[in-house]
Design a protein around this motif. Structure first.
Motif, PDB file in Angstrom:
ATOM      1  N   GLY A 177       0.817  -1.209   0.000  1.00  0.00           N
ATOM      2  CA  GLY A 177       0.000   0.000   0.000  1.00  0.00           C
ATOM      3  C   GLY A 177       0.847   1.254   0.000  1.00  0.00           C
ATOM      4  N   LEU A 178       1.895   1.261   0.807  1.00  0.00           N
ATOM      5  CA  LEU A 178       2.802   2.413   0.837  1.00  0.00           C
ATOM      6  C   LEU A 178       3.497   2.612  -0.508  1.00  0.00           C
ATOM      7  CD1 LEU A 178       4.393   1.981   4.372  1.00  0.00           C
ATOM      8  CD2 LEU A 178       2.875   3.814   3.625  1.00  0.00           C
ATOM      9  N   VAL A 179       3.933   1.522  -1.112  1.00  0.00           N
ATOM     10  CA  VAL A 179       4.607   1.607  -2.419  1.00  0.00           C
ATOM     11  C   VAL A 179       3.646   2.149  -3.473  1.00  0.00           C
ATOM     12  CG1 VAL A 179       5.645   0.239  -4.287  1.00  0.00           C
ATOM     13  CG2 VAL A 179       6.324  -0.157  -1.918  1.00  0.00           C
ATOM     14  N   LEU A 180       2.385   1.711  -3.443  1.00  0.00           N
ATOM     15  CA  LEU A 180       1.412   2.219  -4.411  1.00  0.00           C
ATOM     16  C   LEU A 180       1.169   3.713  -4.224  1.00  0.00           C
ATOM     17  CD1 LEU A 180      -1.183  -0.684  -4.587  1.00  0.00           C
ATOM     18  CD2 LEU A 180       0.272   0.142  -6.425  1.00  0.00           C
ATOM     19  N   ILE A 181       1.138   4.166  -2.993  1.00  0.00           N
ATOM     20  CA  ILE A 181       0.960   5.604  -2.747  1.00  0.00           C
ATOM     21  C   ILE A 181       2.175   6.380  -3.255  1.00  0.00           C
ATOM     22  CG2 ILE A 181       0.803   7.343  -0.917  1.00  0.00           C
ATOM     23  CD1 ILE A 181      -1.025   5.364   0.584  1.00  0.00           C
ATOM     24  N   ILE A 182       3.357   5.858  -3.031  1.00  0.00           N
ATOM     25  CA  ILE A 182       4.584   6.493  -3.542  1.00  0.00           C
ATOM     26  C   ILE A 182       4.559   6.530  -5.077  1.00  0.00           C
ATOM     27  CG2 ILE A 182       7.085   6.231  -3.755  1.00  0.00           C
ATOM     28  CD1 ILE A 182       6.993   5.168  -0.806  1.00  0.00           C
ATOM     29  N   MET A 183       4.147   5.411  -5.687  1.00  0.00           N
ATOM     30  CA  MET A 183       4.050   5.370  -7.164  1.00  0.00           C
ATOM     31  C   MET A 183       3.021   6.385  -7.671  1.00  0.00           C
ATOM     32  SD  MET A 183       6.241   3.107  -8.221  1.00  0.00           S
ATOM     33  CE  MET A 183       5.754   2.673  -9.867  1.00  0.00           C
ATOM     34  N   ALA A 184       1.909   6.557  -6.927  1.00  0.00           N
ATOM     35  CA  ALA A 184       0.893   7.525  -7.313  1.00  0.00           C
ATOM     36  C   ALA A 184       1.459   8.937  -7.276  1.00  0.00           C
ATOM     37  CB  ALA A 184      -0.314   7.407  -6.390  1.00  0.00           C
ATOM     38  N   ILE A 185       2.176   9.258  -6.215  1.00  0.00           N
ATOM     39  CA  ILE A 185       2.768  10.589  -6.103  1.00  0.00           C
ATOM     40  C   ILE A 185       3.792  10.808  -7.220  1.00  0.00           C
ATOM     41  CG2 ILE A 185       4.212  12.047  -4.616  1.00  0.00           C
ATOM     42  CD1 ILE A 185       2.713  10.728  -2.232  1.00  0.00           C
ATOM     43  N   LYS A 186       4.538   9.754  -7.531  1.00  0.00           N
ATOM     44  CA  LYS A 186       5.522   9.843  -8.611  1.00  0.00           C
ATOM     45  C   LYS A 186       4.856  10.172  -9.944  1.00  0.00           C
ATOM     46  CE  LYS A 186       8.704   6.988 -11.187  1.00  0.00           C
ATOM     47  NZ  LYS A 186       8.379   5.862 -11.990  1.00  0.00           N
ATOM     48  N   MET A 187       3.631   9.700 -10.137  1.00  0.00           N
ATOM     49  CA  MET A 187       2.922   9.940 -11.398  1.00  0.00           C
ATOM     50  C   MET A 187       2.668  11.419 -11.641  1.00  0.00           C
ATOM     51  SD  MET A 187       2.627   7.161 -12.769  1.00  0.00           S
ATOM     52  CE  MET A 187       1.341   6.813 -13.897  1.00  0.00           C
ATOM     53  N   ILE A 188       2.409  12.179 -10.581  1.00  0.00           N
ATOM     54  CA  ILE A 188       2.107  13.591 -10.812  1.00  0.00           C
ATOM     55  C   ILE A 188       3.327  14.481 -10.685  1.00  0.00           C
ATOM     56  CG2 ILE A 188      -0.327  13.437 -10.227  1.00  0.00           C
ATOM     57  CD1 ILE A 188       0.401  14.541  -7.463  1.00  0.00           C
ATOM     58  N   ILE A 189       4.371  13.992 -10.012  1.00  0.00           N
ATOM     59  CA  ILE A 189       5.574  14.790  -9.869  1.00  0.00           C
ATOM     60  C   ILE A 189       6.431  14.720 -11.132  1.00  0.00           C
ATOM     61  CG2 ILE A 189       7.760  14.984  -8.640  1.00  0.00           C
ATOM     62  CD1 ILE A 189       6.279  14.245  -6.099  1.00  0.00           C
ATOM     63  N   ILE A 190       6.562  13.512 -11.682  1.00  0.00           N
ATOM     64  CA  ILE A 190       7.428  13.321 -12.847  1.00  0.00           C
ATOM     65  C   ILE A 190       6.620  13.354 -14.121  1.00  0.00           C
ATOM     66  CG2 ILE A 190       8.987  11.715 -13.983  1.00  0.00           C
ATOM     67  CD1 ILE A 190       9.907  10.846 -11.226  1.00  0.00           C
TER      68      ILE A 190
END
Length: 185
Positions: A172-185
């Motif tokens: 779950g934590l990794v998915l949230i990090i991946m989600a944030i990465k989607m809008i930052i990068i």
């Protein structure tokens, strides 16, 4: 979103399958484990692939032209929701099977469908990011099959702590990090 990112997302969403297999292994005798583990892995992989394909197809047919301009935000929303869901599921009971349920195909279809819904969202998000279908679905099938077998064979009746629930929290934590990465990068 490259192939490595997609594979990490698949690993995270397949943790549900691993947890269910792990919990089922705790309740089964050794005679039933070997055959049922293969059956469970095939069902889970099949339904994950099916729902991934449905999500991908829905995006192609109905929504591709509408959300193409906001594809990162769509992927962000889906991954964030899945991440929160996984973190919440890490504290509740996961569906599992016992020796009595080994021949109950209706329950297997129901549980496989529930887990497959995660793949539906990911299939939709992957298509909005203009990724090809076949390499992604093949990776998903392999990851689902492997993690289900791994979870099933890690489950021991003598285990006092269920480590797969901790893995679900990390997923779950990794998915949230991946989600944030989607809008930052």
């Amino acid at each position: 979103m490259g192939i490595i990112s997609v594979t990490i997302i698949f690993l995270c969403i397949c943790v549900d399958n691993m947890v269910s297999a792990n919990m089922s292994a705790l309740k089964m005798t050794n005679e039933k484990k070997s055959i049922f583990s293969i059956k469970m892995a095939l069902f889970f992989a099949g339904f994950n692939g099916l729902f991934f394909g449905i999500g991908y197809l829905l995006s192609v047919i109905f929504f591709h032209n509408w959300v193409h301009f906001a594809n990162n935000w769509v992927a962000f929303a889906f991954l964030l929701l899945l991440g929160i869901k996984f973190m919440m599921e890490s504290i509740e009971k996961s569906p599992s099977f016992s020796n009595l349920d080994a021949d109950d195909n209706r329950k297997m279809i129901k549980v496989s469908s529930v887990f497959g819904l995660n793949s539906l969202l990911v299939g939709y998000a992957v298509e909005t990011m203009d990724k090809a279908f076949f390499p992604q679905v093949l990776i998903l099938l392999f990851v689902t099959f492997f993690l289900t077998l791994l979870g099933f064979h890690l489950g021991k009746k003598s285990a006092k702590d269920i480590a797969s629930k901790k893995v679900e929290l990390v997923a779950g934590l990794v998915l949230i990090i991946m989600a944030i990465k989607m809008i930052i990068i």
